[in-house]
Design a protein around this motif. Structure first.
Motif, short mmCIF file in Angstrom:
data_model
loop_
_atom_site.label_atom_id
_atom_site.label_comp_id
_atom_site.label_asym_id
_atom_site.label_seq_id
_atom_site.Cartn_x
_atom_site.Cartn_y
_atom_site.Cartn_z
N ALA A 89 -11.76 -10.27 -11.01
CA ALA A 89 -12.16 -9.72 -12.94
C ALA A 89 -10.38 -8.85 -12.94
CB ALA A 89 -13.11 -7.54 -12.22
N PRO A 90 -9.85 -9.47 -13.90
CA PRO A 90 -8.55 -8.44 -14.61
C PRO A 90 -8.15 -6.85 -14.68
CG PRO A 90 -9.34 -10.34 -15.50
CD PRO A 90 -10.61 -10.30 -14.82
N ASP A 91 -9.54 -6.38 -14.98
CA ASP A 91 -10.14 -5.30 -14.98
C ASP A 91 -10.08 -4.45 -13.62
OD1 ASP A 91 -12.57 -5.75 -14.06
OD2 ASP A 91 -13.49 -4.35 -16.48
N ALA A 92 -9.97 -4.87 -12.57
CA ALA A 92 -10.10 -4.19 -11.67
C ALA A 92 -9.05 -2.92 -10.67
CB ALA A 92 -9.91 -5.24 -10.38
N ARG A 93 -9.32 -2.36 -10.62
CA ARG A 93 -8.41 -0.97 -9.73
C ARG A 93 -8.09 -0.93 -8.49
NH1 ARG A 93 -9.19 4.45 -13.55
NH2 ARG A 93 -9.19 3.37 -15.19
N VAL A 94 -7.40 -1.47 -8.03
CA VAL A 94 -6.73 -0.95 -6.39
C VAL A 94 -6.12 -0.04 -5.99
CG1 VAL A 94 -6.25 -2.62 -4.50
CG2 VAL A 94 -6.97 -3.88 -6.85
N VAL A 95 -5.81 0.46 -5.20
CA VAL A 95 -5.17 1.33 -3.99
C VAL A 95 -5.18 0.96 -2.51
CG1 VAL A 95 -5.20 3.86 -3.24
CG2 VAL A 95 -5.89 3.43 -5.67
N TYR A 96 -4.16 0.29 -2.42
CA TYR A 96 -3.36 0.36 -1.21
C TYR A 96 -3.00 1.91 -1.12
CZ TYR A 96 -3.26 -4.19 -2.45
OH TYR A 96 -3.11 -5.73 -3.11
N CYS A 97 -3.38 1.50 1.03
CA CYS A 97 -3.17 2.79 1.89
C CYS A 97 -2.42 2.21 3.44
CB CYS A 97 -4.23 3.58 2.67
SG CYS A 97 -3.58 5.48 3.09
N ASP A 98 -1.49 3.16 3.64
CA ASP A 98 -0.74 2.61 5.07
C ASP A 98 0.33 4.17 5.71
OD1 ASP A 98 -0.76 -0.59 6.86
OD2 ASP A 98 0.88 0.76 6.67
N ASN A 99 0.17 3.77 7.05
CA ASN A 99 1.25 4.82 7.41
C ASN A 99 2.62 4.17 7.56
OD1 ASN A 99 0.45 3.08 9.55
ND2 ASN A 99 -0.38 5.12 10.66
N ASP A 100 2.69 3.09 8.06
CA ASP A 100 4.47 2.16 8.06
C ASP A 100 5.05 2.54 7.00
OD1 ASP A 100 5.76 0.98 9.02
OD2 ASP A 100 5.16 -0.63 9.38
N PRO A 101 6.51 3.05 6.75
CA PRO A 101 7.12 2.98 5.41
C PRO A 101 7.69 1.75 5.32
CG PRO A 101 7.68 5.16 7.43
CD PRO A 101 6.88 3.74 8.14
N ILE A 102 7.77 0.73 6.19
CA ILE A 102 8.00 -0.68 5.53
C ILE A 102 7.17 -1.18 4.25
CG2 ILE A 102 7.10 -2.04 7.07
CD1 ILE A 102 9.53 -3.72 7.52
N VAL A 103 5.92 -0.62 4.84
CA VAL A 103 5.16 -0.89 3.66
C VAL A 103 5.21 -0.21 2.24
CG1 VAL A 103 2.38 -1.06 3.07
CG2 VAL A 103 3.10 -1.43 5.28
#
Length: 262
Positions: A89-103
């Protein structure tokens, strides 16, 4: 930007090392090698979890889900969740979350969204759901279904840290028709090795909270489990993805499941 602490191992960087990545430090490799000495299948476990995420994401996108919140993202390893979702689905919305500064340092790679879709990144800890939800709410419409991804994350959060309450808090903000996709390591199949690994990680400053099948299933209370329910990770809809090398080395000690919020 928060400074990267290279004196202590971090699960995200250890995971990267297991997957053959280069975004880790000697302290991560050292503890990773200690884990390998206890169970040489650890890299296979990492790959199996990754493959589950691919299969579950494709399945969810096929069900019409167009919004994903991935907590515990880890260091980018292609294909990332947004690439899998947006391939369907090219219109998909994704939010990533992590607590490591390297990410965060690799966020530019994470943010290469497909035309028509949106990909964003929030730096926050799963123990701070308010910050996660505030950041995600700038991209995702919480009035429409969202797939919450907690892959290989909750076994680093103890019951004392409120693991079940954190999941319930996140799900409470999501509407009916949303989904929870999750994997979790277990000691059900290898109790002695698991006890040794837990102690070794604790000595290295990493908390491991392994749970039984019953304890893992509790995270899905009030939700409708998708067939086949709670299953050993590599046996959850294997037809949706390529086989992962090493599956024939015995049962991979982890569970996976996807469930719908009614």
């Amino acid at each position: 930007m928060t400074e990267i602490d290279t004196s202590k191992p971090h699960p995200a960087r250890m995971y990267d090392w297991y997957l053959g990545g280069k975004d880790n430090y000697p302290v991560d490799e050292e503890l990773g090698r200690q884990m390998l000495a206890l169970d040489p299948r650890v890299p296979v476990m990492a790959k199996v979890n990754r493959a589950f995420m691919h299969r579950a994401t494709r399945w969810l996108a096929g069900q019409g889900i167009r919004q994903f919140l991935d907590i515990g993202t880890g260091i980018p390893t292609e294909p990332n969740l947004h690439q899998v979702a947006q391939s369907v689905a090219p219109d998909a919305r994704v939010v990533y979350c992590d607590n490591d500064p390297i990410v965060l340092a690799h966020a530019a790679a994470l943010l290469r969204s497909a035309p028509g879709g949106i990909t964003e990144y929030v730096q926050a800890d799963v123990r701070d759901p308010a910050t996660i939800l505030e950041g995600a709410g700038k991209v995702l419409d919480f009035g429409q279904p969202v797939a919450l991804s907690l892959v290989a994350l909750l076994h680093f959060i103890t019951d004392e840290d409120g693991a079940h309450d954190l999941v319930a808090r996140l799900l409470a903000e999501l509407p009916s028709g949303s989904y929870l996709m999750m994997t979790h390591a277990t000691s059900d199949f290898t109790p002695e090795e698991s006890a040794a690994a837990t102690a070794r990680l604790k000595a290295g400053g990493v908390t491991l909270a392994l749970r039984t099948r019953e304890e893992f299933t509790r995270f899905f209370d009030g939700l409708e489990l998708v067939d086949p329910g709670v299953e050993v990770v590599h046996k959850w809809h294997p037809e949706l993805g390529e086989p992962v090398p090493g599956q024939d080395d015995g049962v991979i000690p982890g569970y996976g499941a996807v469930a719908r919020k009614p």
